[in-house]
Design a protein around this motif. Structure first.
Motif, PDB file in Angstrom:
ATOM      1  N   SER A 127     -16.329 -17.038  -7.922  1.00  0.00           N
ATOM      2  CA  SER A 127     -15.061 -16.538  -8.414  1.00  0.00           C
ATOM      3  C   SER A 127     -14.617 -15.389  -7.523  1.00  0.00           C
ATOM      4  O   SER A 127     -15.449 -14.635  -7.022  1.00  0.00           O
ATOM      5  CB  SER A 127     -15.235 -16.056  -9.859  1.00  0.00           C
ATOM      6  N   PHE A 128     -13.324 -15.259  -7.333  1.00  0.00           N
ATOM      7  CA  PHE A 128     -12.776 -14.217  -6.473  1.00  0.00           C
ATOM      8  C   PHE A 128     -11.833 -13.307  -7.256  1.00  0.00           C
ATOM      9  O   PHE A 128     -11.133 -13.756  -8.161  1.00  0.00           O
ATOM     10  CB  PHE A 128     -11.982 -14.833  -5.315  1.00  0.00           C
ATOM     11  N   LEU A 129     -11.810 -12.039  -6.875  1.00  0.00           N
ATOM     12  CA  LEU A 129     -10.857 -11.055  -7.386  1.00  0.00           C
ATOM     13  C   LEU A 129     -10.351 -10.228  -6.215  1.00  0.00           C
ATOM     14  O   LEU A 129     -11.048 -10.063  -5.217  1.00  0.00           O
ATOM     15  CB  LEU A 129     -11.525 -10.075  -8.353  1.00  0.00           C
ATOM     16  N   ALA A 130      -9.173  -9.667  -6.369  1.00  0.00           N
ATOM     17  CA  ALA A 130      -8.681  -8.699  -5.395  1.00  0.00           C
ATOM     18  C   ALA A 130      -9.433  -7.393  -5.605  1.00  0.00           C
ATOM     19  O   ALA A 130      -9.793  -7.044  -6.728  1.00  0.00           O
ATOM     20  CB  ALA A 130      -7.183  -8.468  -5.602  1.00  0.00           C
ATOM     21  N   ALA A 131      -9.677  -6.667  -4.547  1.00  0.00           N
ATOM     22  CA  ALA A 131     -10.298  -5.342  -4.662  1.00  0.00           C
ATOM     23  C   ALA A 131      -9.347  -4.422  -5.425  1.00  0.00           C
ATOM     24  O   ALA A 131      -8.142  -4.413  -5.186  1.00  0.00           O
ATOM     25  CB  ALA A 131     -10.578  -4.769  -3.276  1.00  0.00           C
ATOM     26  N   ASP A 132      -9.904  -3.665  -6.343  1.00  0.00           N
ATOM     27  CA  ASP A 132      -9.120  -2.689  -7.088  1.00  0.00           C
ATOM     28  C   ASP A 132      -9.004  -1.430  -6.242  1.00  0.00           C
ATOM     29  O   ASP A 132      -9.994  -0.762  -5.958  1.00  0.00           O
ATOM     30  CB  ASP A 132      -9.813  -2.375  -8.416  1.00  0.00           C
ATOM     31  N   THR A 133      -7.798  -1.100  -5.843  1.00  0.00           N
ATOM     32  CA  THR A 133      -7.588   0.086  -5.003  1.00  0.00           C
ATOM     33  C   THR A 133      -6.795   1.172  -5.710  1.00  0.00           C
ATOM     34  O   THR A 133      -6.605   2.244  -5.146  1.00  0.00           O
ATOM     35  CB  THR A 133      -6.842  -0.289  -3.699  1.00  0.00           C
ATOM     36  N   THR A 134      -6.324   0.913  -6.941  1.00  0.00           N
ATOM     37  CA  THR A 134      -5.350   1.826  -7.548  1.00  0.00           C
ATOM     38  C   THR A 134      -5.758   2.416  -8.886  1.00  0.00           C
ATOM     39  O   THR A 134      -4.930   3.007  -9.564  1.00  0.00           O
ATOM     40  CB  THR A 134      -4.000   1.107  -7.733  1.00  0.00           C
ATOM     41  N   SER A 135      -7.013   2.279  -9.291  1.00  0.00           N
ATOM     42  CA  SER A 135      -7.394   2.804 -10.596  1.00  0.00           C
ATOM     43  C   SER A 135      -8.605   3.725 -10.496  1.00  0.00           C
ATOM     44  O   SER A 135      -9.205   3.881  -9.436  1.00  0.00           O
ATOM     45  CB  SER A 135      -7.706   1.648 -11.561  1.00  0.00           C
ATOM     46  N   MET A 160     -11.679  -9.647  -3.000  1.00  0.00           N
ATOM     47  CA  MET A 160     -11.159  -9.835  -1.673  1.00  0.00           C
ATOM     48  C   MET A 160     -10.655  -8.497  -1.177  1.00  0.00           C
ATOM     49  O   MET A 160      -9.979  -7.779  -1.905  1.00  0.00           O
ATOM     50  CB  MET A 160     -10.030 -10.852  -1.677  1.00  0.00           C
ATOM     51  N   GLN A 161     -10.988  -8.176   0.045  1.00  0.00           N
ATOM     52  CA  GLN A 161     -10.570  -6.913   0.647  1.00  0.00           C
ATOM     53  C   GLN A 161     -10.582  -7.068   2.164  1.00  0.00           C
ATOM     54  O   GLN A 161     -10.929  -8.126   2.672  1.00  0.00           O
ATOM     55  CB  GLN A 161     -11.480  -5.787   0.167  1.00  0.00           C
ATOM     56  N   ARG A 209      -2.058 -15.686  -6.246  1.00  0.00           N
ATOM     57  CA  ARG A 209      -1.721 -14.431  -6.923  1.00  0.00           C
ATOM     58  C   ARG A 209      -2.566 -13.289  -6.366  1.00  0.00           C
ATOM     59  O   ARG A 209      -2.094 -12.176  -6.205  1.00  0.00           O
ATOM     60  CB  ARG A 209      -1.939 -14.557  -8.429  1.00  0.00           C
ATOM     61  N   ILE A 210      -3.840 -13.563  -6.054  1.00  0.00           N
ATOM     62  CA  ILE A 210      -4.708 -12.536  -5.473  1.00  0.00           C
ATOM     63  C   ILE A 210      -4.130 -12.067  -4.141  1.00  0.00           C
ATOM     64  O   ILE A 210      -4.055 -10.869  -3.869  1.00  0.00           O
ATOM     65  CB  ILE A 210      -6.148 -13.060  -5.306  1.00  0.00           C
ATOM     66  N   ALA A 211      -3.710 -13.001  -3.312  1.00  0.00           N
ATOM     67  CA  ALA A 211      -3.134 -12.629  -2.011  1.00  0.00           C
ATOM     68  C   ALA A 211      -1.875 -11.793  -2.192  1.00  0.00           C
ATOM     69  O   ALA A 211      -1.674 -10.792  -1.506  1.00  0.00           O
ATOM     70  CB  ALA A 211      -2.832 -13.878  -1.192  1.00  0.00           C
ATOM     71  N   ALA A 212      -1.043 -12.183  -3.140  1.00  0.00           N
ATOM     72  CA  ALA A 212       0.215 -11.464  -3.366  1.00  0.00           C
ATOM     73  C   ALA A 212      -0.018 -10.085  -3.975  1.00  0.00           C
ATOM     74  O   ALA A 212       0.794  -9.173  -3.772  1.00  0.00           O
ATOM     75  CB  ALA A 212       1.123 -12.287  -4.277  1.00  0.00           C
ATOM     76  N   HIS A 213      -1.118  -9.921  -4.682  1.00  0.00           N
ATOM     77  CA  HIS A 213      -1.393  -8.670  -5.396  1.00  0.00           C
ATOM     78  C   HIS A 213      -1.303  -7.433  -4.504  1.00  0.00           C
ATOM     79  O   HIS A 213      -0.778  -6.401  -4.917  1.00  0.00           O
ATOM     80  CB  HIS A 213      -2.777  -8.717  -6.047  1.00  0.00           C
ATOM     81  N   GLU A 268      -3.646 -14.535   3.365  1.00  0.00           N
ATOM     82  CA  GLU A 268      -2.881 -15.717   2.949  1.00  0.00           C
ATOM     83  C   GLU A 268      -3.361 -16.963   3.680  1.00  0.00           C
ATOM     84  O   GLU A 268      -3.497 -18.035   3.075  1.00  0.00           O
ATOM     85  CB  GLU A 268      -1.387 -15.496   3.162  1.00  0.00           C
ATOM     86  N   ASN A 269      -3.630 -16.854   4.976  1.00  0.00           N
ATOM     87  CA  ASN A 269      -4.124 -17.987   5.751  1.00  0.00           C
ATOM     88  C   ASN A 269      -5.477 -18.456   5.229  1.00  0.00           C
ATOM     89  O   ASN A 269      -5.697 -19.655   5.020  1.00  0.00           O
ATOM     90  CB  ASN A 269      -4.222 -17.621   7.225  1.00  0.00           C
ATOM     91  N   GLU A 270      -6.385 -17.531   5.008  1.00  0.00           N
ATOM     92  CA  GLU A 270      -7.725 -17.892   4.526  1.00  0.00           C
ATOM     93  C   GLU A 270      -7.658 -18.513   3.135  1.00  0.00           C
ATOM     94  O   GLU A 270      -8.375 -19.477   2.842  1.00  0.00           O
ATOM     95  CB  GLU A 270      -8.637 -16.666   4.545  1.00  0.00           C
ATOM     96  N   ILE A 271      -6.791 -18.007   2.287  1.00  0.00           N
ATOM     97  CA  ILE A 271      -6.641 -18.576   0.949  1.00  0.00           C
ATOM     98  C   ILE A 271      -6.073 -19.989   1.028  1.00  0.00           C
ATOM     99  O   ILE A 271      -6.531 -20.891   0.325  1.00  0.00           O
ATOM    100  CB  ILE A 271      -5.798 -17.652   0.046  1.00  0.00           C
TER     101      ILE A 271
END
Length: 161
Positions: free
Chosen positions: A25-33, A1-2, A81-85, A58-61
């Motif tokens: 399956s969904f994951l948050a985009a990795d922006t910090t590694s 998700m991004q 948790r993905i949204a909060a990440h 958050e709305n879409e989730i």
């Protein structure tokens, strides 16, 4: 998700179903590694262009959760948790460094996508690589809850064998 797909998650599920997939399956985009062959961590400005708008995501989730079924592999809690990440990263439940390995094209063996190499499959067998002194020391000292890399992790493997 991004940022570019945060408002299209339900459409993504619809498209996956139309393609005849068995699940999504969904994951948050990795922006910090530096995972996935990034030579450097992205600067904050770049990270901010990838991170989605909080309210939109958050709305879409929540709309995904309202129509949730087994086609979406993540539980409602994991989707939230993905949204909060992106705004309050917390370390996931994870045992990847103890139950899996990532082998890069150059032979580097990593305990997960996000941590440094612990050996090389061109120099050792996989069994030897995951049991080098470096690997054993890394795993014995790793505390997921306090490790800076783990605290920002977007992926959690919690294999229950």
């Amino acid at each position: 998700m991004q940022a570019a797909n945060a408002s299209h998650l339900r459409e993504t599920v619809t498209a996956a179903r139309a393609l005849g997939l068995q699940s999504i399956s969904f994951l948050a985009a990795d922006t910090t590694s530096t995972a996935f062959n990034r030579p450097l961590v992205w600067p904050e400005e770049r990270q901010n262009t990838i991170a989605p708008d909080r309210a939109t995501l958050e709305n879409e989730i929540e709309l995904l959760i309202a129509g949730h079924d087994v086609f979406i592999l993540e539980s409602p809690a994991k989707l939230r948790r993905i949204a909060a990440h992106f705004h309050t990263p917390t370390p996931p439940r994870c045992n990847a460094p103890w139950v899996s390995a990532v082998i890069e094209v150059d032979g580097s063996v990593r305990p997960c996508f996000f941590h440094p190499s612990i050996g090389n499959a061109h120099q050792f067998t996989l069994e030897e690589a995951i049991n080098t002194e470096t690997a054993l020391s890394f795993r014995s000292g790793l505390k997921i809850a306090s490790n800076p890399t783990c605290r920002r992790c977007v992926c959690s493997l919690n294999y229950q064998g």
